[in-house]
Design a protein around this motif. Sequence first.
Motif, PDB file in Angstrom:
ATOM      1  N   THR A 195      -1.181  24.946  -0.250  1.00  0.00           N
ATOM      2  CA  THR A 195      -2.054  24.004  -1.266  1.00  0.00           C
ATOM      3  C   THR A 195      -1.187  23.448  -2.130  1.00  0.00           C
ATOM      4  N   VAL A 196       0.141  23.856  -2.449  1.00  0.00           N
ATOM      5  CA  VAL A 196       0.921  23.585  -3.362  1.00  0.00           C
ATOM      6  C   VAL A 196       1.360  22.026  -3.386  1.00  0.00           C
ATOM      7  N   ILE A 197       2.103  21.574  -2.100  1.00  0.00           N
ATOM      8  CA  ILE A 197       2.589  20.138  -1.903  1.00  0.00           C
ATOM      9  C   ILE A 197       1.322  19.174  -2.125  1.00  0.00           C
ATOM     10  N   PRO A 198       0.275  19.268  -1.425  1.00  0.00           N
ATOM     11  CA  PRO A 198      -0.826  18.409  -1.583  1.00  0.00           C
ATOM     12  C   PRO A 198      -1.305  18.333  -3.207  1.00  0.00           C
ATOM     13  N   HIS A 199      -1.229  19.441  -3.830  1.00  0.00           N
ATOM     14  CA  HIS A 199      -1.451  19.492  -5.215  1.00  0.00           C
ATOM     15  C   HIS A 199      -0.384  18.621  -5.977  1.00  0.00           C
ATOM     16  N   LEU A 200       0.993  19.174  -5.698  1.00  0.00           N
ATOM     17  CA  LEU A 200       1.745  18.200  -6.484  1.00  0.00           C
ATOM     18  C   LEU A 200       1.746  16.619  -6.092  1.00  0.00           C
ATOM     19  N   MET A 201       1.401  16.299  -4.795  1.00  0.00           N
ATOM     20  CA  MET A 201       1.069  14.783  -4.612  1.00  0.00           C
ATOM     21  C   MET A 201       0.165  14.209  -5.666  1.00  0.00           C
ATOM     22  N   SER A 202      -0.995  14.986  -5.816  1.00  0.00           N
ATOM     23  CA  SER A 202      -2.023  14.428  -6.724  1.00  0.00           C
ATOM     24  C   SER A 202      -1.750  14.311  -8.019  1.00  0.00           C
ATOM     25  N   LEU A 203      -0.726  15.359  -8.509  1.00  0.00           N
ATOM     26  CA  LEU A 203      -0.229  15.196  -9.943  1.00  0.00           C
ATOM     27  C   LEU A 203       0.580  14.012 -10.173  1.00  0.00           C
ATOM     28  N   LEU A 204       1.232  13.173  -9.017  1.00  0.00           N
ATOM     29  CA  LEU A 204       2.087  12.323  -9.369  1.00  0.00           C
ATOM     30  C   LEU A 204       1.664  11.298 -10.248  1.00  0.00           C
ATOM     31  N   SER A 205       0.430  10.881 -10.077  1.00  0.00           N
ATOM     32  CA  SER A 205      -0.185   9.796 -10.780  1.00  0.00           C
ATOM     33  C   SER A 205      -0.480  10.213 -12.249  1.00  0.00           C
ATOM     34  N   HIS A 206      -0.295  11.412 -12.690  1.00  0.00           N
ATOM     35  CA  HIS A 206      -0.771  11.692 -14.332  1.00  0.00           C
ATOM     36  C   HIS A 206       0.210  11.008 -15.208  1.00  0.00           C
ATOM     37  N   SER A 207       1.418  11.019 -15.121  1.00  0.00           N
ATOM     38  CA  SER A 207       2.312  10.664 -16.198  1.00  0.00           C
ATOM     39  C   SER A 207       3.763  10.586 -15.725  1.00  0.00           C
ATOM     40  N   GLN A 208       4.470   9.766 -16.313  1.00  0.00           N
ATOM     41  CA  GLN A 208       6.085   9.379 -15.951  1.00  0.00           C
ATOM     42  C   GLN A 208       6.862  10.774 -15.722  1.00  0.00           C
TER      43      GLN A 208
ATOM     44  N   CYS B 263      13.840  19.589  -0.116  1.00  0.00           N
ATOM     45  CA  CYS B 263      13.753  18.967   1.273  1.00  0.00           C
ATOM     46  C   CYS B 263      14.920  19.496   1.845  1.00  0.00           C
ATOM     47  N   LYS B 264      15.092  20.303   2.652  1.00  0.00           N
ATOM     48  CA  LYS B 264      16.535  20.783   3.180  1.00  0.00           C
ATOM     49  C   LYS B 264      16.512  20.845   4.666  1.00  0.00           C
ATOM     50  N   THR B 265      15.317  20.835   5.375  1.00  0.00           N
ATOM     51  CA  THR B 265      15.223  21.125   6.787  1.00  0.00           C
ATOM     52  C   THR B 265      14.521  19.899   7.363  1.00  0.00           C
ATOM     53  N   PRO B 266      14.432  19.709   8.686  1.00  0.00           N
ATOM     54  CA  PRO B 266      13.434  18.769   9.166  1.00  0.00           C
ATOM     55  C   PRO B 266      11.881  19.275   9.194  1.00  0.00           C
ATOM     56  N   GLU B 267      11.738  20.479   9.049  1.00  0.00           N
ATOM     57  CA  GLU B 267      10.352  21.338   8.884  1.00  0.00           C
ATOM     58  C   GLU B 267       9.927  20.798   7.399  1.00  0.00           C
ATOM     59  N   HIS B 268      10.884  20.752   6.380  1.00  0.00           N
ATOM     60  CA  HIS B 268      10.369  20.451   5.206  1.00  0.00           C
ATOM     61  C   HIS B 268       9.919  19.018   5.086  1.00  0.00           C
ATOM     62  N   GLN B 269      10.853  18.101   5.726  1.00  0.00           N
ATOM     63  CA  GLN B 269      10.613  16.681   5.810  1.00  0.00           C
ATOM     64  C   GLN B 269       9.132  16.419   6.579  1.00  0.00           C
ATOM     65  N   THR B 270       8.940  17.159   7.586  1.00  0.00           N
ATOM     66  CA  THR B 270       7.628  16.953   8.053  1.00  0.00           C
ATOM     67  C   THR B 270       6.450  17.383   7.181  1.00  0.00           C
ATOM     68  N   VAL B 271       6.689  18.453   6.424  1.00  0.00           N
ATOM     69  CA  VAL B 271       5.448  18.681   5.679  1.00  0.00           C
ATOM     70  C   VAL B 271       5.278  17.746   4.530  1.00  0.00           C
ATOM     71  N   LEU B 272       6.478  17.314   3.816  1.00  0.00           N
ATOM     72  CA  LEU B 272       6.262  16.432   2.779  1.00  0.00           C
ATOM     73  C   LEU B 272       5.823  14.858   3.523  1.00  0.00           C
ATOM     74  N   PHE B 273       6.121  14.502   4.578  1.00  0.00           N
ATOM     75  CA  PHE B 273       5.776  13.264   5.332  1.00  0.00           C
ATOM     76  C   PHE B 273       4.112  13.394   5.607  1.00  0.00           C
TER      77      PHE B 273
ATOM     78  N   GLU C  24      18.371  11.850   9.185  1.00  0.00           N
ATOM     79  CA  GLU C  24      18.388  12.297  10.517  1.00  0.00           C
ATOM     80  C   GLU C  24      16.958  12.441  11.079  1.00  0.00           C
ATOM     81  N   ASN C  25      16.117  11.596  10.467  1.00  0.00           N
ATOM     82  CA  ASN C  25      14.682  11.562  10.804  1.00  0.00           C
ATOM     83  C   ASN C  25      14.108  10.207  11.114  1.00  0.00           C
ATOM     84  N   THR C  26      13.952  10.165  12.446  1.00  0.00           N
ATOM     85  CA  THR C  26      13.483   9.014  12.949  1.00  0.00           C
ATOM     86  C   THR C  26      12.142   8.604  12.617  1.00  0.00           C
TER      87      THR C  26
END
Length: 675
Positions: A150-163, A177-187, A220-222
């Motif tokens: 639940t952490v990543i989606p919550h962080l995404m929702s906080l992006l709009s709160h302030s600079q 973001c160190k691995t292809p798996e991390h890239q996929t989760v964030l994407f 390295e992420n198509t």
Amino acid sequence: MRSGFISGMEDLNQSLCEVTATSRHYVDRLFDPDPQKVLQGVIDMKNAVIGNNKQKANLIVLGAVPRLLYLLQQGSSSSELRTECAVVLGSLAMGTENNIKSLVDCHIIPALLQGLLCPDLIFIEACLRCLRTVFISPVTPVQLLYTDPTVIPHLMSLLSHSQKTQEYITQIFSHCCKTPEHQTVLFNHGAIQNIAPLLTSPSYKVRMQALKCFSVLAYENTQVSMTLVNVLVDGELLSQVFVRMMQRDQPIEMQLTAAKCLTYMCRAGAIRTDDSCIVLKTLPCLVRMCSKERLLEERVEGAETLAYLMEPDVELQRIASVTDHLVAMLADYFKYPSSVSAITDIKRLDHDLKHAHELRQAAFKLYASLGSNDEDIRKKITETENMMDRIVSGLSESSIKVRLAAVRCLHSLSRSVQQLRTSFHDHAVWKPLMKLLQNAPDEVLVMASSTLCNLLLEFSPSKEPILESGVIELLCSLTQSDSPALRVNGIWALMNMAFQADQKVKVEIVRVLGTEQLFRLLSDPDANVLMKTLGLLRNLLSTRPHIDQIMSSHGKQIMQAVTLILEGEHSIEVKEQTLCILANIADGNTAKELIMTNDDMLQKIKYYMGHSNVKLQLAATFCISNLIWNEEDGSQERQDKLRDMGFVDILHKLTLAPDPNLCDRAKTAMQQYLA
């Protein structure tokens, strides 16, 4: 004297006690029953630890962290107290790596992530600032960001709160973001849509961190790169936003990171290598980063990114080689920092002396990339002042990364026939290369053994001295490696060595490798290993006396291996190579009897003469041609036996084949019957 020494020690102990006593006093105040006094205690602690690593370490040892975390998580704590606790924890995290380890061990990360669910923005920002400081440390396991889904989606929702939330969250993402798996989760959680608008933020820090996010997401992420190409920011294509960020009036860090984004998108196939944003913008920007006006780390990153950009593309290599005298500019990487350096800042000079090897590594990487295809560029590189000497000394540097980059550079240059005949020979490059092969880690071994394969080609003057240096044992040991790449290189080098070699060398290869290992390699699961082993066998079995000698001692096993391969599920290339070996055996004086007395093998040859693939038909017809050749003893008996088995009819059919080579070969064979 002695008493003075003791009193000095007492002073030291006393001052330690005092520090510990004041530190203990700070910690004790955190347990005061009066919440107002606790708050004041935390504020005083905050002021005491700023810039004081000693004080930070003491407070951690005395157990301040669990208490601060407890207060931070207590529902009954005031908003102000919780925020001040987060600030102090953030300050403690600014200390040494040991401090960070202690904080992580006290489970600071889950506690701060939990704090992000609170509605108070000031508190959220304090938690994020502390999380940012903890996560950018190399000792923090980045996986801790992904444990709770639940952490990543919550962080995404906080992006709009302030600079501030934007700056800290994007910085956390780019560091975690160190691995292809991390890239996929964030994407998958909408990183691109959420972060793209931040590229036009009024805050430079936010723009910069957003840009860094895109560089780690695209690497390295198509999937990410293909998506980025179509993203619009305020109606402008993202790639154009990156191009604007590379303009000379932008800060260097921004130019460089934007160039990395476009480089990674290009390498992932989302932007063509001949696109103007690559040729006219990204490549020149990266070349600029290599100039001696730039700081050491900018020059390193610029060179490494440029090497990566043009690695697969000869056109970009050619363009780069004539941009701003790049080849000569890289020579300066080896002279830095010099004793007459213009650096007046002592701290900077000290830092650069410690990191000068990174410049050498980057230069070798860029030279390797520049010279990987074009003969003229290779010549230009080897003619650069003392270049070969620099590579030779790079092969024995203490830094493993420099050794690896130097051998990559050498490998790139060793693809040139001209260089193998000239500069490689003049500088006896094979000596340090052989030394490097003695006890290096696998990635160095792979590059060094690839280079050795080229040095063992028949036109290389280094081949003879290498042979005399006892290289066969070394190469045979490589064929037993667990790494397929090392097995391939070991056998490939032996194959090159056996090409048109003296009988003495061939016998030595067979002796040292051992027939057991040779046949193990013929059933290797890696197709490249199998192909190179067949190539070795084909080179061993060339010229009649050699064929007869090897077949007289190992014929039975070799015929068995050939049978297994021709019956197995193998590629056309493998079977063609195997039939070529059979054709070589058929060319021996005594060796050909091993085929003639083996009806099963003759039936296999017959089958391949009628195969749907022309290459296999050609190779099989060549076998028969060698068996029935007229001027040799016993040719009449062999011709009669093969006629009785129906080979003449097949040859007759093949003289009408649509393929001209096959038709000619069949006619040549038929003529043996008519002579």
